[in-house]
Scaffold this active site. Structure first.
Site, PDB file in Angstrom:
ATOM      1  N   LYS A  48      37.690   6.467 -46.275  1.00  0.00           N
ATOM      2  CA  LYS A  48      37.868   7.790 -45.669  1.00  0.00           C
ATOM      3  C   LYS A  48      39.120   7.813 -44.803  1.00  0.00           C
ATOM      4  O   LYS A  48      39.537   6.780 -44.290  1.00  0.00           O
ATOM      5  CB  LYS A  48      36.666   8.101 -44.756  1.00  0.00           C
ATOM      6  CG  LYS A  48      35.385   8.425 -45.488  1.00  0.00           C
ATOM      7  CD  LYS A  48      34.292   8.804 -44.512  1.00  0.00           C
ATOM      8  CE  LYS A  48      33.003   9.171 -45.235  1.00  0.00           C
ATOM      9  NZ  LYS A  48      33.121  10.346 -46.086  1.00  0.00           N
ATOM     10  N   ARG A  50      24.102   9.449 -52.779  1.00  0.00           N
ATOM     11  CA  ARG A  50      23.293   9.701 -53.987  1.00  0.00           C
ATOM     12  C   ARG A  50      22.880   8.393 -54.649  1.00  0.00           C
ATOM     13  O   ARG A  50      21.829   8.330 -55.286  1.00  0.00           O
ATOM     14  CB  ARG A  50      24.057  10.628 -54.947  1.00  0.00           C
ATOM     15  CG  ARG A  50      25.325  10.050 -55.523  1.00  0.00           C
ATOM     16  CD  ARG A  50      26.267  11.120 -56.072  1.00  0.00           C
ATOM     17  NE  ARG A  50      26.958  11.840 -55.003  1.00  0.00           N
ATOM     18  CZ  ARG A  50      27.821  12.823 -55.196  1.00  0.00           C
ATOM     19  NH1 ARG A  50      28.110  13.235 -56.417  1.00  0.00           N
ATOM     20  NH2 ARG A  50      28.411  13.411 -54.169  1.00  0.00           N
TER      21      ARG A  50
HETATM   22  N1  BES Z   1      28.569  11.026 -45.638  1.00  0.00           N
HETATM   23  C1  BES Z   1      29.463  11.737 -46.468  1.00  0.00           C
HETATM   24  C2  BES Z   1      29.310  13.236 -46.376  1.00  0.00           C
HETATM   25  C3  BES Z   1      29.685  13.857 -45.058  1.00  0.00           C
HETATM   26  C4  BES Z   1      30.989  14.247 -44.823  1.00  0.00           C
HETATM   27  C5  BES Z   1      28.722  14.111 -44.120  1.00  0.00           C
HETATM   28  C6  BES Z   1      31.307  14.851 -43.637  1.00  0.00           C
HETATM   29  C7  BES Z   1      29.051  14.715 -42.920  1.00  0.00           C
HETATM   30  C8  BES Z   1      30.338  15.086 -42.691  1.00  0.00           C
HETATM   31  C9  BES Z   1      29.221  11.344 -47.921  1.00  0.00           C
HETATM   32  O1  BES Z   1      28.818  10.050 -48.130  1.00  0.00           O
HETATM   33  C10 BES Z   1      30.525  11.519 -48.638  1.00  0.00           C
HETATM   34  O2  BES Z   1      31.437  10.838 -48.308  1.00  0.00           O
HETATM   35  N2  BES Z   1      30.566  12.451 -49.571  1.00  0.00           N
HETATM   36  C11 BES Z   1      31.735  12.705 -50.318  1.00  0.00           C
HETATM   37  C12 BES Z   1      31.326  13.040 -51.725  1.00  0.00           C
HETATM   38  C13 BES Z   1      32.465  13.054 -52.689  1.00  0.00           C
HETATM   39  C14 BES Z   1      33.115  11.705 -52.772  1.00  0.00           C
HETATM   40  C15 BES Z   1      31.915  13.490 -54.018  1.00  0.00           C
HETATM   41  C16 BES Z   1      32.487  13.850 -49.677  1.00  0.00           C
HETATM   42  O3  BES Z   1      31.843  14.738 -49.099  1.00  0.00           O
HETATM   43  O4  BES Z   1      33.697  13.839 -49.703  1.00  0.00           O
HETATM   44 MN    MN Z   2      30.430   8.681 -48.235  1.00  0.00          MN
END
Ligand code: BES
Ligand code: MN
Ligand code: ZN
Length: 486
Positions: free
Chosen positions: A264, A338
């Site tokens: 991230k 997921r």
């Molecule tokens: N934990 C994150 C989602 C999230 C993002 C929660 C911001 C709270 C605030 C999740 O694991 C994630 O990273 N999701 C990705 C999915 C994508 C790679 C399909 C996302 O949201 O970018």
């Molecule tokens: Mn994630």
């Protein structure tokens, strides 16, 4: 804090503060309202939502301090929660006993007013600064409701129990990831069971047992971390309740989500300690159900792990085998939620859950779509999904139904495996994630709550959730849903 109710003559009781509500264009109720109305007018008080002022009255007759709080234009439960939150912060340094005057001329019934006020006082008075050296927390000793009928006592007592558990979930979410490891979260689950007087039974297992069970999808996410994963299981009530329902509560608890190899960006990455908010809601929700002693059967399963970067991390390109036998091509290690839920949902069914609900901070796109107020709810059974949504909205955890459709599965087809964990298209991200989960939810009703926007606040919400961090989202929904099943 205790709650009680009392007759209108008790306005003179020995209370530190008496609270009055006023709507925009309205006047505060009763004789006390009449006394303070000219003072409010003189000060140009506007009854905007979340405004509160403290008035000092001459000590001759009645209360010495009156808190007047605004409800704004729309007088609903949230207006009362927000008003009560403002009062909680206003009187925090005073403490003691607060008398809250319910107003039966308001559009919201007095029982609903009282319920919302308890929510607002407990959640609005929460202080996330537990790690500050000069932190101090002052709680009210007692809240006395005046102006409602006797029936409200049961409502306010129940609400108090649930709101406190919501704050417990917030504590879990706010605990820093160096302290709140998966093992520490499992220890919290043990504490909840230990404090339940035998009503809740806790168990948990780690990577070895997970591998034996074939949980290769969850296991892959966990393999990059030095802190071992835990699958946390809580049980409550008879194996199967009289109505044949075994409520299965499933939670995503990523104690820190770095994104893994698909790392991230740095901005706000610290908030990814809150990626366990779904699991926190499930654990605290179970605590609330047990303390309320609801006649129901519940099994809770929380998948707790970090998502870290290291030589042992899983990678894009890896193909995983989940416990239900399906194979998954990893195309993004940041779509880890997921992968965890795939195996945890399966395990909850294994443990006999007939009706599933999962809670997960699953997609940033959910937060972008619905913001910090509503969570999106998906399901394989419209009736069950709507029951979950309705429970949330009654309890103050706002929820909105969103669609699933088999067509969404087309974009998570993989060339190599049964499915892949992300679509390359930057569209419909929360729906694709939900459609992915459906493959692992087994037979029987299942609902999925994407609480990425509501579970952990990067910015305060400026209503009664004035604090950055964990919101306790889901705890009130769980208690209300469980009650609706009795
Ligand atoms: N934990 C994150 C989602 C999230 C993002 C929660 C911001 C709270 C605030 C999740 O694991 C994630 O990273 N999701 C990705 C999915 C994508 C790679 C399909 C996302 O949201 O970018
Ligand atoms: Mn994630
Ligand atoms: Zn995550």
């Amino acid at each position: 804090m205790r709650v009680s109710i009392s007759g209108p003559d008790s306005l003179g009781v020995d209370a530190q503060v008496v609270a009055l509500t006023v709507s925009n264009g309205g006047r505060p109720a009763g004789a006390l309202g009449e006394r303070v109305a000219p003072m409010l007018e003189a000060d140009g008080f506007r009854a905007d939502g979340g405004k509160a002022v403290l008035l000092h009255l001459p000590p001759d007759a009645g209360p010495e301090r009156v808190a007047v709080t605004g409800l704004g234009e729309t007088v609903d439960a949230d207006a009362f929660r927000t008003a009560a939150g403002a009062v909680a912060r206003l009187v925090a340094s005073i403490g003691g006993r607060l008398v809250w005057v319910l107003d039966d001329s308001m559009p919201l019934p007095t029982a609903e007013q009282a319920r919302a006020v308890v929510d607002g006082l407990v959640l609005g008075g929460y202080d996330p600064g537990r790690w500050k050296s000069n932190g101090r927390e002052i709680e009210l000793d007692e809240v006395v409701f005046v102006g409602g009928d006797d029936g409200i006592l049961e409502v306010v007592e129940r609400t108090l129990v649930v709101a406190r558990w919501a704050n417990r979930a917030r504590d879990f979410s706010n605990e820093p990831p160096n302290e709140l490891t998966p093992e520490r979260l499992a220890a919290h689950a043990e504490e909840i069971a230990g404090d339940s007087g035998g009503r809740v039974v806790a168990d948990s297992f780690g990577p070895e047992r997970m591998a034996e069970l074939g949980m290769g999808s969850f296991g892959a996410v966990a393999q990059g971390s030095h802190n071992p994963a835990r699958t946390i299981v809580l049980r409550y009530g008879p194996e199967v309740a009289g109505n044949g329902v075994v409520l299965g509560l499933v939670g995503k608890a990523v104690t820190f989500d770095s994104g893994g190899i698909s790392i991230k960006p740095a901005l706000y990455m610290e908030d990814m300690k809150g990626d366990m908010a779904g699991g926190a809601a499930v654990l605290a929700g179970m605590g609330a159900i047990a303390e309320l002693g609801l006649p129901i059967s519940v099994v809770a399963v929380v998948g707790a792990t970090e998502n870290m970067v290291g030589g042992g991390s899983f990678r894009p390109g890896d193909i995983l085998r989940a416990a239900n036998g399906k194979t998954i091509e990893v195309v993004d290690t940041d779509a880890e939620g997921r992968l965890i839920l795939a195996d945890v949902l399966w395990y909850a069914r294994e443990q006999g859950a007939t009706h599933l609900v999962d809670f997960a901070t699953l997609t940033g796109a959910m937060a972008r779509a619905l913001g910090d107020l509503y969570a999106g709810v998906f399901g394989n059974d419209d009736e069950w999904r709507d029951q979950v949504v309705a429970a949330g909205n009654r309890a103050g955890d706002h929820a909105w139904a969103l669609p699933l459709h088999r067509r969404y599965r087309l974009y998570t087809e993989s060339a190599f495996a049964d499915l892949k964990n992300k679509s390359v298209r930057g569209q419909g991200i929360p729906v694709y994630a939900a459609e992915f989960l459906r493959e692992f939810a087994g037979d029987g009703p299942w609902a999925h709550i994407d609480m990425a926007g509501t579970g952990f606040l990067t910015w305060p919400r400026d209503d009664y959730l004035m604090q950055k961090g964990g919101t306790g989202y889901g705890v009130r929904l769980i208690a209300e849903l469980a009650r609706s099943l009795t």
